[in-house]
Each structure stands twice: as structure tokens, then as C-alpha cells.
Write an enzyme that holds these catalytic residues in place. Structure first.
Site, PDB file in Angstrom:
ATOM      1  N   GLY A  14       1.005  44.592  73.291  1.00  0.00           N
ATOM      2  CA  GLY A  14       1.828  43.974  72.299  1.00  0.00           C
ATOM      3  C   GLY A  14       3.114  43.177  72.821  1.00  0.00           C
ATOM      4  O   GLY A  14       3.481  42.231  72.048  1.00  0.00           O
ATOM      5  N   GLU A  23       9.489  46.064  75.627  1.00  0.00           N
ATOM      6  CA  GLU A  23       8.598  46.521  74.464  1.00  0.00           C
ATOM      7  C   GLU A  23       8.706  45.876  73.534  1.00  0.00           C
ATOM      8  O   GLU A  23       9.727  45.534  72.781  1.00  0.00           O
ATOM      9  CB  GLU A  23       8.937  48.236  74.358  1.00  0.00           C
ATOM     10  N   ASP A  24       7.517  46.054  72.730  1.00  0.00           N
ATOM     11  CA  ASP A  24       7.474  45.318  71.494  1.00  0.00           C
ATOM     12  C   ASP A  24       8.202  45.921  70.236  1.00  0.00           C
ATOM     13  O   ASP A  24       9.096  45.038  69.591  1.00  0.00           O
ATOM     14  CB  ASP A  24       5.983  44.698  70.961  1.00  0.00           C
ATOM     15  N   ASP A  66       8.557  52.630  67.591  1.00  0.00           N
ATOM     16  CA  ASP A  66       8.218  53.498  66.278  1.00  0.00           C
ATOM     17  C   ASP A  66       8.829  54.803  66.147  1.00  0.00           C
ATOM     18  O   ASP A  66       9.930  55.070  66.086  1.00  0.00           O
ATOM     19  CB  ASP A  66       6.827  53.458  65.737  1.00  0.00           C
ATOM     20  N   LYS A  70      12.207  50.737  64.529  1.00  0.00           N
ATOM     21  CA  LYS A  70      12.350  51.247  63.105  1.00  0.00           C
ATOM     22  C   LYS A  70      13.050  52.501  63.222  1.00  0.00           C
ATOM     23  O   LYS A  70      12.561  53.712  63.451  1.00  0.00           O
ATOM     24  CB  LYS A  70      10.763  51.609  62.544  1.00  0.00           C
ATOM     25  N   PHE A  99       4.437  48.763  58.578  1.00  0.00           N
ATOM     26  CA  PHE A  99       3.499  48.233  59.715  1.00  0.00           C
ATOM     27  C   PHE A  99       3.815  46.624  59.727  1.00  0.00           C
ATOM     28  O   PHE A  99       3.730  46.099  58.921  1.00  0.00           O
ATOM     29  CB  PHE A  99       2.150  48.775  59.198  1.00  0.00           C
ATOM     30  N   VAL A 100       4.068  46.209  60.976  1.00  0.00           N
ATOM     31  CA  VAL A 100       4.076  44.832  61.133  1.00  0.00           C
ATOM     32  C   VAL A 100       3.038  44.201  62.166  1.00  0.00           C
ATOM     33  O   VAL A 100       2.647  44.933  62.914  1.00  0.00           O
ATOM     34  CB  VAL A 100       5.367  44.563  61.567  1.00  0.00           C
ATOM     35  N   ASP A 157      -0.544  43.593  66.838  1.00  0.00           N
ATOM     36  CA  ASP A 157      -1.953  43.388  66.106  1.00  0.00           C
ATOM     37  C   ASP A 157      -2.036  44.405  65.070  1.00  0.00           C
ATOM     38  O   ASP A 157      -1.412  45.269  65.059  1.00  0.00           O
ATOM     39  CB  ASP A 157      -3.049  43.587  67.497  1.00  0.00           C
ATOM     40  N   ARG A 161      -2.205  38.924  66.906  1.00  0.00           N
ATOM     41  CA  ARG A 161      -1.230  38.829  67.925  1.00  0.00           C
ATOM     42  C   ARG A 161      -0.699  37.208  68.085  1.00  0.00           C
ATOM     43  O   ARG A 161       0.494  36.947  68.709  1.00  0.00           O
ATOM     44  CB  ARG A 161      -2.079  39.237  69.282  1.00  0.00           C
TER      45      ARG A 161
HETATM   46  P1  5GP Z   1       5.567  55.003  69.123  1.00  0.00           P
HETATM   47  O1  5GP Z   1       5.304  55.812  70.455  1.00  0.00           O
HETATM   48  O2  5GP Z   1       7.176  54.563  69.168  1.00  0.00           O
HETATM   49  O3  5GP Z   1       5.519  55.591  67.828  1.00  0.00           O
HETATM   50  O4  5GP Z   1       4.853  53.674  68.960  1.00  0.00           O
HETATM   51  C1  5GP Z   1       4.814  52.789  69.893  1.00  0.00           C
HETATM   52  C2  5GP Z   1       3.800  51.811  69.760  1.00  0.00           C
HETATM   53  O5  5GP Z   1       2.930  51.805  68.557  1.00  0.00           O
HETATM   54  C3  5GP Z   1       3.988  50.157  69.837  1.00  0.00           C
HETATM   55  O6  5GP Z   1       4.137  49.991  71.253  1.00  0.00           O
HETATM   56  C4  5GP Z   1       3.106  49.643  69.360  1.00  0.00           C
HETATM   57  O7  5GP Z   1       2.248  49.399  70.055  1.00  0.00           O
HETATM   58  C5  5GP Z   1       2.681  50.640  68.263  1.00  0.00           C
HETATM   59  N1  5GP Z   1       3.221  50.220  66.841  1.00  0.00           N
HETATM   60  C6  5GP Z   1       4.276  51.066  66.228  1.00  0.00           C
HETATM   61  N2  5GP Z   1       4.558  50.497  65.081  1.00  0.00           N
HETATM   62  C7  5GP Z   1       3.945  49.546  65.047  1.00  0.00           C
HETATM   63  C8  5GP Z   1       3.782  48.398  63.853  1.00  0.00           C
HETATM   64  O8  5GP Z   1       4.610  48.529  62.895  1.00  0.00           O
HETATM   65  N3  5GP Z   1       2.822  47.591  64.118  1.00  0.00           N
HETATM   66  C9  5GP Z   1       1.950  47.420  65.021  1.00  0.00           C
HETATM   67  N4  5GP Z   1       1.125  46.229  65.360  1.00  0.00           N
HETATM   68  N5  5GP Z   1       2.072  48.352  66.258  1.00  0.00           N
HETATM   69  C10 5GP Z   1       3.029  49.252  66.143  1.00  0.00           C
HETATM   70 MG    MG Z   2       3.287  48.389  72.264  1.00  0.00          MG
END
Ligand code: 5GP
Ligand code: MG
Length: 181
Positions: free
Chosen positions: A49, A103-104, A107, A135, A156-157, A163, A169
Site C-alpha cells: 500500500g 506506511e500507508d 488502523d 484513524k 474504509f479508504v 486497494d 491503487r
Molecule cells: P492495522 O494493523 O493498523 O489494523 O492495519 C494496517 C493495515 O491494514 C494497513 O497497512 C493497510 O494495509 C490495511 N488497512 C487498514 N485500514 C485500511 C483502509 O481503510 N483501507 C485499506 N485499503 N487498507 C486498510
Molecule cells: Mg499497509
């Protein structure tokens, strides 16, 4: 640019357009440039991402640096220990290096929390985190992005590298899932 898109039958609306993303990332790059003068940092891009964000961020930071990539594969185990992340493809020796993890989106923070703990064991000189999106209301781990693009609500974005099941993407803007979807 398009204000509304659909992907796999879901509707999304534009949240951050290309000029807003560019302006913010320019500022982040300038800050990194100031902070890392003479330190030759390694930008560590988390695939998939973050590839577009990383491409723009490293060009906005006019500093001598290296760029490396890792892919984190995570899955939920059957144990209550929760998520397990695996490190794939870290081919650079990071010992004594100043690492900027790119990192993108953060969450829950689970993936990154696990990865940063692993990274800290490798003898790096320092670790900082650059994240495009956060977030805050979804965050479950005490993570702090040293360089942050935007705080967004817990929806969700997609787009700008992110993606939805493989799609979106390549979109220049970030879109959020429409409430009506
Ligand atoms: P976390 O471990 O912080 O819960 O999730 C991290 C990963 O989940 C991010 O690096 C991303 O790949 C994916 N992710 C989390 N939120 C989103 C979102 O809103 N959209 C998308 N496309 N991926 C997300
Ligand atoms: Mg990611």
C-alpha cells in the site's frame, strides 16, 4: 478528478485530492530533510500500500538516503494470541542505520506494532515512523507517527496506493467508502 468512484460494486467519495496530498507530503519531506541531514537514513517502505506515498515522500526529502522495501504478510492465527506478521524481503542490513518506516495507513496499529518491535531487535540506530493516514478512533496500540499526513475518521479508504481487493491503487486521490454503500 473524479469525486465519486465505484469498485467491486461499492461506492466511494473523494476525501483527499491530489493537490492536498502533494502539499502535505511536500511538508513532511521537508521536515525529514531537516531532521536527517548527514544521517543517510534508510526509508523502509511497507508494501504494497505505501508504494506511491513512499515514492512521493522520498522525492520531497532532499537528503542523501537509501530506500528499501518489506512486505508484511499477516494473518489471524487460531490462537488467542491474535495476529502474526511475517517479515518478507528485508534485504538491507539495518544495523546502526537510521530507519524511517513508511506506511500507508495505521488502523488498529496491530501490524505495525508487531513489526516495529521486530525491527527494534535488529540493532538499528533509530526508528521513526512516517504514515500517510491515521484513524485515531481505531487505534488499539500505543503507536505514534513521527511524521503524519492526515488523521481521518474510521471509514474504509482506497486510492493513492490503497486497494479494495486489488482495485483502486492507481487512483490519484484518496476515497472513503460512502455511508450509503
Ligand atoms: P492495522 O494493523 O493498523 O489494523 O492495519 C494496517 C493495515 O491494514 C494497513 O497497512 C493497510 O494495509 C490495511 N488497512 C487498514 N485500514 C485500511 C483502509 O481503510 N483501507 C485499506 N485499503 N487498507 C486498510
Ligand atoms: Mg499497509
Amino acid at each position: 478528478m473524479k469525486k465519486h468512484i465505484t469498485a467491486h460494486g461499492l461506492s466511494f467519495e473523494e476525501l483527499l485530492d491530489a493537490p492536498s496530498l502533494a502539499a502535505r507530503i511536500e511538508a513532511m519531506g521537508r521536515q525529514i530533510q531537516q531532521d536527517y541531514q548527514g544521517k543517510r537514513p534508510v526509508f523502509l517502505c511497507i508494501l504494497n500500500g505505501a508504494f506511491i506515498f513512499a515514492a512521493d515522500l522520498v522525492r520531497a526529502a532532499d537528503v542523501e538516503c537509501e530506500l528499501s522495501f518489506v512486505k508484511l504478510s499477516s494473518y489471524r492465527g487460531t490462537q488467542s494470541t491474535g495476529q502474526i506478521s511475517q517479515l518478507i524481503g528485508l534485504d538491507t542490513d539495518l544495523r546502526d542505520r537510521h530507519v524511517i518506516v513508511v506506511e500507508d495507513i495505521i488502523d488498529s496499529g496491530e501490524t505495525l506494532n508487531h513489526f516495529l518491535a521486530q525491527l527494534a531487535q535488529t540493532g538499528v540506530a533509530s526508528i521513526r515512523l512516517a504514515a500517510l493516514l491515521l484513524k485515531p478512533t481505531a487505534l488499539k496500540y500505543p503507536l505514534k507517527a513521527d511524521y503524519l499526513g492526515f488523521e481521518i475518521e474510521d471509514r474504509f479508504v482506497v486510492g493513492y496506493g490503497l486497494d479494495y481487493d486489488g482495485l483502486c491503487r492507481n487512483l490519484p486521490s484518496v476515497y472513503q467508502l460512502s455511508v450509503t454503500s
